[in-house]
Structure formats: C-alpha cells, structure tokens
Design a protein around this motif. Structure first.
Motif, short mmCIF file in Angstrom:
data_model
loop_
_atom_site.label_atom_id
_atom_site.label_comp_id
_atom_site.label_asym_id
_atom_site.label_seq_id
_atom_site.Cartn_x
_atom_site.Cartn_y
_atom_site.Cartn_z
N HIS A 126 1.09 -1.27 -0.19
CA HIS A 126 0.27 0.34 0.04
C HIS A 126 0.84 0.97 0.03
CE1 HIS A 126 -4.27 -2.17 0.66
NE2 HIS A 126 -2.69 -2.91 0.76
N PRO A 128 4.02 3.50 -2.72
CA PRO A 128 4.75 3.53 -3.72
C PRO A 128 4.64 3.35 -4.16
CG PRO A 128 4.17 5.63 -1.77
CD PRO A 128 4.30 4.90 -1.12
N GLU A 129 6.04 2.44 -3.80
CA GLU A 129 6.38 1.23 -4.02
C GLU A 129 6.39 0.39 -4.86
OE1 GLU A 129 9.24 -1.42 -1.93
OE2 GLU A 129 9.19 -0.02 0.14
N ARG A 131 2.54 0.18 -6.31
CA ARG A 131 1.63 0.28 -6.32
C ARG A 131 1.12 -0.57 -7.43
NH1 ARG A 131 3.15 5.27 -7.84
NH2 ARG A 131 2.79 6.29 -5.91
N LEU A 134 -0.71 -3.68 -6.65
CA LEU A 134 -1.66 -3.65 -5.72
C LEU A 134 -3.04 -3.32 -7.40
CD1 LEU A 134 -3.34 -3.26 -3.52
CD2 LEU A 134 -3.46 -0.46 -3.25
N ALA A 135 -2.60 -2.71 -8.02
CA ALA A 135 -3.38 -1.99 -9.33
C ALA A 135 -3.29 -4.19 -9.90
CB ALA A 135 -2.48 -1.39 -10.10
N ASP A 144 -10.57 -5.00 -2.22
CA ASP A 144 -9.52 -4.49 -0.97
C ASP A 144 -9.66 -5.22 0.37
OD1 ASP A 144 -8.64 -2.68 -2.22
OD2 ASP A 144 -9.34 -1.05 -1.42
N TRP A 154 3.64 -6.90 -0.89
CA TRP A 154 4.76 -6.71 -2.40
C TRP A 154 6.72 -6.83 -1.75
CZ3 TRP A 154 5.46 -5.91 -6.94
CH2 TRP A 154 6.10 -5.79 -7.53
#
Length: 617
Positions: A126, A128-129, A131, A134-135, A144, A154
C-alpha cells in the motif's frame, strides 16, 4: 509427536466419550449405550452408536475412540486433539526431551521472522513502491477486503530495504535465510533476497501458522510463480494453500437448508483467492506440483470426498490421471475423491469472472466419483481397438483397480471398470471375431472356418491351453456360473481363439442378464464366433459337467470349473484361497463370499487328495 501409552490410556479413561460426542450431536439412550444420527454423513434414522470406549456408525463406517472423534469432527491433528482433551481433563501433556524443545524453540524463532517479513511486505503493497502490485491484484478482480484477509503483499525491489528493516528489529540475515527468504552462495552464506518485485502470498499450515511465502512476478520474468524452499517449518509436499481457511469453512455448522461447503482442489493461488471471494470458501491448491499422498491425507482429514478440479485441456487430463494414480492406493470405504473438469481455456478465476458463481456451482455439483471418471481417463483417445489394444487396455484397467489397498473395494472397482470396458468396446453382430472390418485380401468374404483347439501333444503350453479350453467350455454350457468366476476367468491370458470367445461371452453378459446355453450360442454365432464356439465344444474329452449337465448341482459345476482353474497355477490358487479365508475370518461373515470360498475349498481339497491328475488335465 510420540506420547507415553499410559498417559493416553489415562486421558481416555478421564474423558467420557459420550459427553464429548454429545456436544456435536444429540444422543439418546439405547440400552446401556447411546445412539444418534451420524455427524459425519446426513441421515434421518440413527445408525451412529456410542459405547463405553468407542463409537461406530453402521451407515458410513466411521469408527474410533474419543481422540479420533475430535480429530475427525474438528479436523485436528493427533497432537492438537490430545492437547485439547488433556486441558479439559486437567492433565498435563508430557513435555518433550531437550532436543525436541530446542527444535521447537528454533521453529518459534523462524515463525517470528516470517511474521516480521509479512508485516513489512503488507505495508509495502500500500506504499508507493507497491503501486504496481496493488493495481495487478485489483485488476484481477480482488476486493481490498480480500487482499487484506489473505495478507497479500509486495516484496520490494530486493535492494536491501527489507533486510535493513529486519536488522533494525534485531533479526540477522542468517535467520532470514533459514526461514527460506534469501538465496545462499556456494558456502551457504546469505547473498541476496529470494523474493523481489513480486506480489506475495503468505502460505499457512492447516492451523493458520505462517510457514512460507509464494510470489508472482509482474511482467515477463521467470519463473512467473515462486515458492519458498523447504525449511524447518515448510514442507511443500505436505502443505496446501488455503487449507486453514477451507478447513474452518467446511467444519462450520451451516443453517438448515444451506448446502454444505465443498472442499475443492484447484491449481493456483489466484484461483483459491478468487473462489473464496466468490462464495466458495472450501478452495485449496497444491504449491505448483502434482497432488501428493501427504496432501491427500490432509484433504481427507477435512472431507471424506474432496473435489479435484482440473483444466479441461490435455495438461488437465494428465494431472487428473496422475492424481487418480496417487489417490487409488489410499482409498477405502470411508474416503474417496471426486473430479470435475473445467471448460477448455478456462480456469476457476476466469470462469467465475466471466460466467458468475452459478456456473462454478453447477460445475462443482456435477463432480463425478473417481470410480466413474477413472474409466474415461484411462481410455482417453481409444475409439475402435483391435485385439491387442483391447488386451492392453483391459490389463491397464485391472492394474489400476489393483492399486487400491482395500481388497474388497479393489474388487468392486475392477468389476465396474470391466463392465464399462465390455459395454463400451463390445463387438457388434456382423463384425466377426476381429471387432472391426476385415483387413487385407479377401475383404468382405466370409471368415474361414478355424479349428482352434485340436487335441494337442501334452507339452506344458499345450496342456495349459487345453485346460483353458475346458474352462471356456464349462461356461458356454453353464453361463450362469460366470458371475462367480468372472474375475479369475478375465485374468487368464487365453490364446487368440479362446480370447475371442471370452470377449463375446463378456459382451453378452454386459448387455444384461446372462442367457441360457442355447441363447448364448445363438448370440455368439450372430457375432461371427460360430467356428470358434464349435471348436471349443467339439474337442474331446470334456468334463462331466458337459456330458451330464442336468444331473449336477451348481456347486458341483462350480467345483469342477475351479478344479481346472487351479491346475493352471496350483501354488497361486492355494495362496488366493488362504488370503480369502483369512480375510473372511477377520471380517463380517458374508454369505455370498462364503459360498464362493466354499466351492474353491472343495476343489482345492480334491486336488490335494489326488482326485485330479495335475499332469493329465
């Protein structure tokens, strides 16, 4: 976990079995004992009985003591069941020795490492790294809530960020390596993270304890899916992804009128997660390998008849055959397997997204028992086999049935497979003895008369063939004897002419009730087997049952058939009788089995007394 037998006996003595079982089902008095509707299979009339020290269901065969009841009803392992009952009885489970305590402490340390890694990876998903990861998960249709429930994460870019975070918590790299999360150099030293740039899937054992991870790379890298290596906590062949959640779902008591949760084996992580989200919480998956015997044992601790769901393509069929071969030796009267095949080009995830939960439910409702699907799997691609292919296929079917450890169940499977074989591949009238069109010169001409069994010289092979001829002749004259001797008769490696007669005889038997001798002869003649049939009966001498058929009792006819069968392999015949006698004495007396055994015993005694000459036929 090995425990002192005296402790286990005390535990059983202190734990009234009726009170434990009474928590799961309503018990009523039946004399000195108790009875109830079985908690392991649906029934309306009680057939489940509880005695002083054990229980037994006369409907499904479930049986055991108080420890095994907790194991079967709650899906617990033996140590878990013992610990639960000991706590209720106020007993302390004997502590293990120093070496085992040290190993347990090591496992606890590694569990702590895995939990720390899991926390770091879920945060990164969750951030930025994470992203892209999650997408990807959301693009596969996961909510979710589902992502959080399964603890998906991740792994980071593998450049040391996770290791630095762990070291700040006092976790050294060698512990991360022991937990299966780092690669090792040639000297066994940690040299880099195993998982990087991957969506991560926590792998838990059936109790829900974290034991390893799987990861899926984004993009075209290889391997697409990666599992952690074997560790002190993780054994790939013993673990099923999602089993902890599936076990809880299957064991949960459902409202009246609600269908039970089915335990379903699919192929991958995403299939399991998608099915759970779609309302099928009994889904599990092996970890990138074919199902193992250990995984099947784990499945049967949760459900007596799990469903194996495979792709509908060639690879899926191969996986189904492999699973059947692995499972057959483990089947018994209380546990089996069911199979269903997905539409070609679909997996459970795609089927659910394209056609909805109704399509998946219909697929699972149509799951077929292994006894039905096994024949289709083993005869895949066979259309119009010739004699050699028929013989090879029949042997393959009987060998598959022989894999089953329970002899009675194996015999039933063998009969079922052979019935399907003769029904599917029986010759049609006008096909002649070859089961197809004539080949080579003379195509379309009437088959040439063949005298297949003239009296041979008394060498070993000719004598054996003569005895096989006599066995066939008795059955042509007394076809009602076939059900009693069918298994033994089909095991014989007959010469070509006799094999054609046998195939015709079996074809007619598979078509319905066995006819009398006259109708059997007419049916064989119509199938193009007149010359072979006449050759079997024309050669002399023939046994008493053929010269004076109406004066003999059925048992005498059967005894005579078994006489000649025994002479083909006296030693094996004796061993078979001995094994069947022991099995009958240790099991429930069955009148049909006893009558069959009695006839063979009479034949065996006659042979031992010398009433038949083993060398003369």
């Amino acid at each position: 976990m090995a425990l002192d037998p005296a402790f286990l006996e005390e535990l059983r003595a202190r734990t009234p079995i009726a009170s434990v079982i009474g928590r799961r089902t309503k018990l009523t008095r039946s004399g000195r004992n108790w009875k109830a509707c079985c908690p392991f299979h649906g029934e309306k009339t009680p057939s489940f009985y509880v005695y002083d020290d054990h229980f037994h269901c006369f409907g499904c065969g479930a049986h055991g003591d108080v420890i095994s009841f907790v194991m079967q009803s709650e899906g617990r392992s033996f140590p878990e069941a013992v610990a639960e009952l000991a706590g209720e009885a106020g007993l302390e489970v004997p502590r293990p020795g120093p070496a085992q305590r040290q190993a347990e402490q090591r496992s606890k340390t590694l569990s702590d490492v895995l939990e720390a890694v899991q926390a770091a990876w879920t945060r990164r998903l969750h951030a930025p790294e994470g992203r892209a990861g999650l997408a990807y998960l959301r693009g596969r249709g996961l909510a979710d809530e589902t992502i959080a429930a399964f603890g998906l994460g991740w792994s980071g870019d593998g450049r040391g960020g996770v290791l630095a975070e762990l070291q700040a918590q006092g976790i050294a790299p060698h512990l991360v390596a022991e937990a299966g999360l780092m690669r090792l150099d040639e000297d066994g030293r940690p040299k880099g993270e195993l998982f990087f740039n991957r969506v991560t899937f926590p792998i838990r054992d059936r109790r829900g304890a974290l034991v390893s991870f799987g990861g899926r790379i984004l993009g075209d890298g290889q391997p697409k899916y990666l599992n952690g290596p074997e560790t002190a906590l993780f054994s790939k062949r013993r673990t099923l992804f999602g089993l902890d959640r599936a076990r809880a779902a299957v064991r949960t008591v459902r409202p009246r009128g609600t269908p039970p949760v089915e335990l379903v084996v699919v192929e991958g992580y995403m299939d399991v997660i998608a099915l759970h989200q779609g309302g099928f919480p009994g889904a599990v998956a092996p970890l990138g390998t074919a199902l193992t015997a250990e995984q099947m044992e784990a499945l049967w601790q949760v459900s007596a008849a799990p469903i194996l769901c495979f792709d509908g393509d060639a690879a899926g069929r191969r996986a189904a055959v492999k699973a059947a071969e692995t499972g057959l030796p483990l089947l018994d009267l209380n546990r089996t397997l069911r199979f269903c095949a997905l539409p070609e080009g679909e997996d459970p995830d795609s089927l659910l997204r394209r056609q909805g939960a109704g399509a998946v439910a219909t697929l699972l409702d149509g799951a077929r028992p292994v006894g039905e699907v096994l024949f289709d799997l083993l005869t895949e691609g066979v259309r119009d086999p010739g004699p050699e292919q028929r013989a090879a296929l029949r042997r393959r079917l009987t060998e598959a049935a022989a894999l089953i450890g329970d002899k009675g169940l194996a015999a039933e499977y063998r009969s079922t497979l052979l019935d399907r074989f003769f029904e599917t591949f029986r010759r049609r009238p006008g096909q002649g003895g070859q089961g197809g069109k004539p080949w080579g010169k003379g195509a379309g001409a009437a088959p040439r008369p063949v005298r297949i069994m003239e009296r041979p010289p008394l060498d070993a092979q000719a004598t054996m063939h003569e005895r096989m001829r006599i066995l066939t002749a008795i059955l042509l004259r007394h076809p009602h004897l076939l059900p009693e001797v069918e298994d033994a008769y089909c095991r014989l490696d007959l010469p070509a002419g006799l094999a054609r007669v046998r195939a015709g005889l079996m074809d007619m038997a598979a078509a319905g009730d066995l006819p009398d001798a006259g109708a059997l002869a007419a049916g064989l003649d119509a199938a193009g087997l007149r010359d072979e049939r006449e050759a079997v009966l024309a050669t002399q001498p023939l046994p008493l049952s053929l010269s004076a058929p109406d004066s003999l009792m059925d048992v005498e006819i059967g005894q005579e058939w078994w006489h000649f069968y025994a002479l083909l392999n006296v030693r094996q015949f004796g061993e078979d009788i001995r094994a069947d006698t022991e099995r009958l004495c240790t099991g429930t007396l069955d009148e049909r089995a006893w009558n069959s055994l009695r006839t063979r015993l009479l034949a065996w005694e006659a042979l031992r007394r010398g009433e038949i000459d083993p060398d003369g036929g």
